[in-house]
Design an enzyme around this catalytic site. Structure first.
Site, PDB file in Angstrom:
ATOM      1  N   ASP A 207      -0.604   0.987   5.187  1.00 14.24           N
ATOM      2  CA  ASP A 207      -1.061   0.030   6.759  1.00 14.24           C
ATOM      3  C   ASP A 207       0.035  -0.612   7.877  1.00 14.24           C
ATOM      4  OD1 ASP A 207      -3.891   0.774   6.336  1.00 14.24           O
ATOM      5  OD2 ASP A 207      -3.523  -0.679   5.091  1.00 14.24           O
TER       6      ASP A 207
ATOM      7  N   ASP B  93      -2.845   4.591   1.827  1.00 14.19           N
ATOM      8  CA  ASP B  93      -2.635   4.385   2.705  1.00 14.19           C
ATOM      9  C   ASP B  93      -1.267   3.482   3.238  1.00 14.19           C
ATOM     10  OD1 ASP B  93      -4.345   6.356   3.464  1.00 14.19           O
ATOM     11  OD2 ASP B  93      -5.653   4.756   4.910  1.00 14.19           O
TER      12      ASP B  93
END
Length: 210
Positions: free
Chosen positions: A141, A139
């Site tokens: 972040d 991901d």
């Protein structure tokens, strides 16, 4: 802590001059000892401490399961890097290219919000240390510092940027006294789980100080 350092905020990374100044919550596992030998930074977390001389921090290893909370004496901070300072850093390692390419596409749109922002989590950690903690499915972040409520145009810009990203974006809004997930805020019409120094709480007014 050196006088020229601004007060550390959640998500900031701290390099220490003396590991004896780090007091873990519990026994020190072998992976944590290895991280200390490698000069791993600590990340500032949200929690109360018994004294203003202490900072709530966490130590991480290379694996997602390797996390250890604790406190650090402020006087032992040698270097402090905020997520905002990591935005333009480069990184060359296997698996990182798709994540960095997506971050580079996001950056101009996030800049247009007029808000301070930067990478956190595994992405921020990798940019700060060069450790191989990223993979193609990681991901992105991010934290956005928003001390005042988002305007409609800022919210729309952030939402469009996240939706158009080539990978999953986990965007956190830091109000100064708490943090919440931007996706939850947009999905629930403003009601969020606000993470604060005294613990999480559900609220419809995340910018109101408790």
């Amino acid at each position: 802590m050196h006088a020229h350092f601004p007060p550390p905020r959640p998500h900031d990374l701290l390099w220490v001059s003396d590991w004896q100044a780090f007091e873990p919550d519990g026994a020190l596992p072998s992976w944590a000892e290895a991280a200390q030998r490698r000069g791993c930074p600590l990340v500032v977390r949200r929690a109360r401490t018994a004294s203003d001389a202490l900072l709530p921090v966490g130590l991480r290893g290379e694996a997602r399961s390797e996390r250890l909370a604790g406190v650090l004496r402020r006087s032992a901070v040698r270097v402090c890097a905020s997520p905002e300072t990591l935005v333009r850093r480069e990184l060359t390692q296997p698996g990182a290219a798709p994540i960095l390419a997506a971050l580079r596409r996001l950056a101009p749109r996030l800049d247009r919000s007029g808000l301070q922002w930067g990478p956190t989590g595994g992405l921020g950690f990798a940019l700060a240390t060069g450790w191989p903690v990223l993979h193609p499915a990681s991901d992105i972040d991010l934290v956005v510092r928003a001390p005042r409520p988002l305007t409609a145009s800022q919210a729309s810009l952030l939402q469009d940027a996240c939706l158009d990203a080539a990978c999953r974006v986990d965007l956190q809004i830091d109000t100064g006294h708490g943090g919440f997930a931007f996706a939850e805020w947009t999905r629930n019409g403003g009601r969020v789980l606000l993470k604060t120094d005294t613990g999480p709480r559900m609220t419809d007014a995340p910018w109101e100080a408790p």
